[in-house]
Design a protein around this motif. Structure first.
Motif, short mmCIF file in Angstrom:
data_model
loop_
_atom_site.label_atom_id
_atom_site.label_comp_id
_atom_site.label_asym_id
_atom_site.label_seq_id
_atom_site.Cartn_x
_atom_site.Cartn_y
_atom_site.Cartn_z
N ARG A 246 59.54 26.22 76.48
CA ARG A 246 60.04 26.38 75.11
C ARG A 246 59.81 27.80 74.60
O ARG A 246 60.69 28.41 73.97
N ALA B 261 54.53 20.01 66.59
CA ALA B 261 55.71 20.45 67.35
C ALA B 261 55.33 21.58 68.29
O ALA B 261 55.83 21.68 69.41
N THR B 262 54.38 22.42 67.83
CA THR B 262 54.00 23.59 68.64
C THR B 262 53.34 23.18 69.94
O THR B 262 53.53 23.80 70.97
N ILE B 263 52.52 22.11 69.86
CA ILE B 263 51.76 21.72 71.06
C ILE B 263 52.52 20.70 71.91
O ILE B 263 52.14 20.41 73.05
N VAL C 150 47.88 28.16 76.73
CA VAL C 150 48.68 27.33 75.82
C VAL C 150 47.94 26.02 75.55
O VAL C 150 48.54 24.96 75.42
N CYS D 4 53.22 21.90 58.79
CA CYS D 4 52.57 23.04 59.47
C CYS D 4 53.14 23.19 60.88
O CYS D 4 52.98 24.22 61.53
N ILE E 172 48.85 29.17 71.72
CA ILE E 172 50.30 29.09 72.00
C ILE E 172 51.04 30.18 71.21
O ILE E 172 51.95 30.84 71.73
N LYS E 173 50.58 30.42 70.00
CA LYS E 173 51.27 31.44 69.19
C LYS E 173 51.08 32.82 69.80
O LYS E 173 52.00 33.64 69.86
N MET F 161 52.19 22.07 63.64
CA MET F 161 51.26 22.20 64.77
C MET F 161 51.60 21.15 65.83
O MET F 161 51.49 21.41 67.04
N THR G 74 45.75 25.57 72.95
CA THR G 74 45.55 25.31 71.52
C THR G 74 46.73 25.91 70.77
O THR G 74 47.41 26.79 71.30
N VAL G 75 46.93 25.47 69.54
CA VAL G 75 48.07 26.01 68.76
C VAL G 75 47.93 27.52 68.56
O VAL G 75 48.88 28.28 68.83
N ILE H 125 55.68 23.46 77.28
CA ILE H 125 55.44 24.39 76.16
C ILE H 125 55.93 25.78 76.55
O ILE H 125 56.62 26.46 75.79
N VAL I 281 61.73 24.16 59.95
CA VAL I 281 60.57 24.99 60.28
C VAL I 281 60.41 25.08 61.80
O VAL I 281 59.97 26.08 62.35
N PHE I 282 60.79 23.97 62.44
CA PHE I 282 60.61 23.96 63.90
C PHE I 282 61.72 23.12 64.52
O PHE I 282 61.95 21.99 64.11
#
Lengths: 257, 69, 354
Positions: free
Chosen positions: A28, B56-58, A177, B52, A183-184, B54, A179-180, A25, A3-4
């Motif tokens: 990335r 990894a995203t942050i 960037v 989810c 960031i999206k 999250m 908060t999630v 971030i 997923v990531f």
């Protein structure tokens, strides 16, 4: 099903950034954009002086380390001679909005078909926390120890708003960037800024509100909150320009003019 | 089961992953120091992970890999 | 006989650059070199090239850095104050081992100075064109033909040795017109630019153009390697002209436009039986030390003639190891001496010698 995972365009090396610094971030997100648009092989990144001066170690594409404030000019030299390359700069606020202001304004005025990733963290990070053009009123830094006073040190510069007045600027968006969800959204803006370059739309700039826990004197988590409570109200997020300038710069021998 | 792996030696113990995990199953390992001398973050209860990403995203240091079964 | 074209010095530089495969010019207006930009603005579109006027000389030199980094021949030109603005960029270009050509059509200084010709940037060009241990190749034309010829050679030298090459001219050479033969352009073996940042295309590891070394030993190593190249340049590329020096008691050392004034004075002095010659440096860096040292055995006196306050005198003393007296004559601020002025100086020295 993964997923990531680490984007391929991001070199498998540790960052030198401070714990919690959101430069990582944004690195990335840029690398993810290079992967998704499959342009790493065509990309040339230019990172000038600042905390991100070592960006040449972090991206898998060709990289140039430029003088403080001059990345847009270096990028112009690359882009005008190699219009098929995807050229991006990755600059801090001290770089882009202080010493490099002329380069920033004129790369926009010329509508240079490049992508600018602009990190606004309201401070000079690498040199240890001095006041930057984007330092907020009242914000304490090592060169505004009593809080930035507009009567003495002037007022912050709103870069996206300023650049959106230039005809050559096709796209200017400010994101964050911290908060999630933010960031999206930042990811979408960065991918769009690169897509614009592929579509030759003119200058694209994404201003990313970013943190500097060390020099703000906050924990990483508190720094993310400060972006929400103090920075975003002063630097509203959003799209400040989104057009197709169609200013195809007469560039190289192939296209003549 | 969803799988979250941490490249432990890249972690700088900034704690942002823990701050956003909706399931509150990430914590810094106070008993351990990684190569950089930080307390690395880790999953406390893998079974509750909903992949989810999250965390990894942050994560500012791209420490976290998330796999959904 | 090759076709000659009557042309201004500035324009000869521009045309020679194009004929050397330089299709990218980044400029900024400043007297007395602006014709280079104007010429490029007219010509480049016709040859599929680009003439881009930057917002400042600082931006222009950094555009050159980008173009050079991507493996492209490129040129920028300016005049004294503008070259001062470029100095940080030049140092970066040197630190990144990038080739490019920079033209300085000198004017009077310091500060805004004047717009008349001068050679007051000798120190800047040969000793301190930017911060750090660094040199650039400096070529001093003395005619419109040499403006073209040395520009062409500059591009080859820059590419071969991966460093900037400067054409150090002056307002007179820039503005005067003389016939030029462009066939004499330099044709040398140029190494492939595998180091260029023009996209890996997934076929090679990434290239990095950078002058930052956090480890001082790495930085030192890079500098030492560069200085080895400088020795090679000095060994192979030093250029000068010796004019009537074989029997000369007095040797004038002068370059550029002043060397021509001195030749006229030499003719007049020779007619009066004074044995005087000229050593004309064509490369100001690397400096022609060897021939000067040799001449120090035969000559009795060296006379340095420049359009400044004597910036080259020390170099002549060092080169000749002070074996013989070295004196200076010059005008500055844009004032140009006449042959008669130089002749008077020669006669004064000759008088002292007898």
């Amino acid at each position: 099903m993964v997923v990531f995972d680490r984007p391929k365009s991001l070199s498998p090396v540790p960052f030198h950034y401070c714990p919690g610094c959101t430069h990582g971030i944004v690195h990335r997100l840029v690398a993810e954009a290079l992967d998704e648009l499959d342009i790493c092989g065509k990309a040339v990144g230019i990172a000038p002086v600042g905390c991100s001066v070592f960006a040449y170690n972090y991206f898998e594409c060709d990289m140039i380390e430029a003088a403080h404030g001059r990345a847009p000019a270096v990028a112009t030299g690359v882009k005008r001679t190699h219009p098929d390359n995807i050229v991006f700069t990755y600059q801090g606020d001290g770089d882009l909005a202080a010493i490099g202001t002329a380069e920033t304004v004129h790369v926009g005025a010329r509508g240079e078909n490049i992508t600018i990733i602009f990190i606004n963290n309201c401070i000079y990070g690498m040199t240890g926390g001095q006041m930057a053009p984007t330092t907020l009123p009242g914000q304490v830094t090592t060169t505004s120890p009593y809080g930035r006073d507009r009567r003495i040190q002037g007022s912050p510069i709103h870069v996206c708003e300023m650049l959106s007045t230039l005809d050559g600027v096709a796209y200017a968006e400010r994101v964050a960037v911290n908060t999630v969800p933010n960031i999206k959204k930042a990811k979408k803006a960065i991918v769009k800024a690169f897509q614009n370059q592929i579509d030759k739309k003119g200058l694209s700039i994404v201003e990313v509100l970013s943190t500097c826990p060390t020099n703000w004197g906050m924990t990483p988590e508190a720094a993310l909150k400060w972006v929400e409570t103090d920075m975003i109200p002063f630097y509203p997020l959003g799209v400040y320009k989104d057009t197709d300038v169609k200013l195809l710069n007469p560039t190289s021998t192939k296209e003549g003019n | 089961m969803n799988k979250v792996t941490f490249s432990e030696d890249l972690c700088k113990g900034c704690g942002l992953c823990a701050s956003v995990c909706p399931k509150k199953i990430i914590a810094l390992d106070r008993e351990k120091l990684n190569k950089k001398g930080y307390h690395p973050a880790g999953i406390t209860d893998q079974s509750k992970c909903i992949a989810c990403a999250m965390c990894a995203t942050i994560c500012p240091d791209v420490v976290i890999k998330v796999e959904k079964e | 006989m090759a076709k000659k074209v009557l042309m201004k010095g500035n324009e000869a530089i521009a045309e020679a650059a194009i004929k050397s495969g330089c299709l990218y010019f980044f400029g900024y207006p400043i007297t007395p070199q602006t014709e280079i930009s104007e010429y490029m603005a007219k010509r480049m579109p016709k040859v599929g090239g680009l003439c881009l006027q930057a917002e400042s000389e600082i931006s222009a030199i950094n555009m050159v850095m980008g173009a050079a980094a991507s493996g492209t021949r490129c040129l920028t030109s300016s005049s004294s104050p503008g070259v001062s603005l470029k100095s940080e960029g030049i140092s970066y270009i040197v630190g990144c081992d990038l080739p490019c050509v920079i033209v300085n059509v000198q004017r009077g200084g310091p500060g805004l100075g004047g717009i008349q010709p001068s050679q007051q940037d000798y120190y800047q060009a040969t000793k301190a064109n930017g911060h750090g241990d660094e040199q650039i190749i400096v070529l001093a034309p003395a005619s419109v033909q040499e403006m073209a010829q040395l520009t062409s050679e500059a591009f080859d030298l820059a590419d071969i040795y991966r460093m900037p090459a400067m054409i150090l001219a002056d307002g007179a050479l820039g503005q005067m017109m003389e016939p030029v033969d462009f066939e004499l352009t330099s044709k040398r073996e140029i190494p492939e630019k595998t180091w260029a940042t023009n996209g890996t295309e997934g076929k090679r590891p990434k290239n990095i153009i950078n002058s930052l070394y956090m480890n001082p030993n790495d930085l030192e190593d890079s500098i030492i390697a560069r200085y080895k190249r400088y020795d090679e340049v000095a060994e192979k590329e030093t250029k000068y002209e010796e004019y009537k020096c074989d029997d000369a008691d007095i040797v004038i050392v002068s370059y550029g436009i002043t060397a021509r004034i001195c030749k006229t004075a030499i003719a007049a002095a020779r007619a009066k039986g004074i044995k005087v010659g000229l050593l004309r440096p064509i490369t100001l860096w690397p400096y022609p030390k060897k021939p000067l040292l040799k001449l120090a055995d035969s000559a009795k006196h060296f006379l340095v003639v420049e359009l400044n306050m004597g910036q080259m005198v020390d170099d002549v003393k060092v080169a000749t190891e002070c074996k013989k007296p070295v004196s200076f004559f010059g005008r500055t601020g844009g004032v140009i001496p006449s042959p008669a002025d130089v002749l008077a100086e020669i006669e004064k020295i000759a008088g002292g010698l007898n």
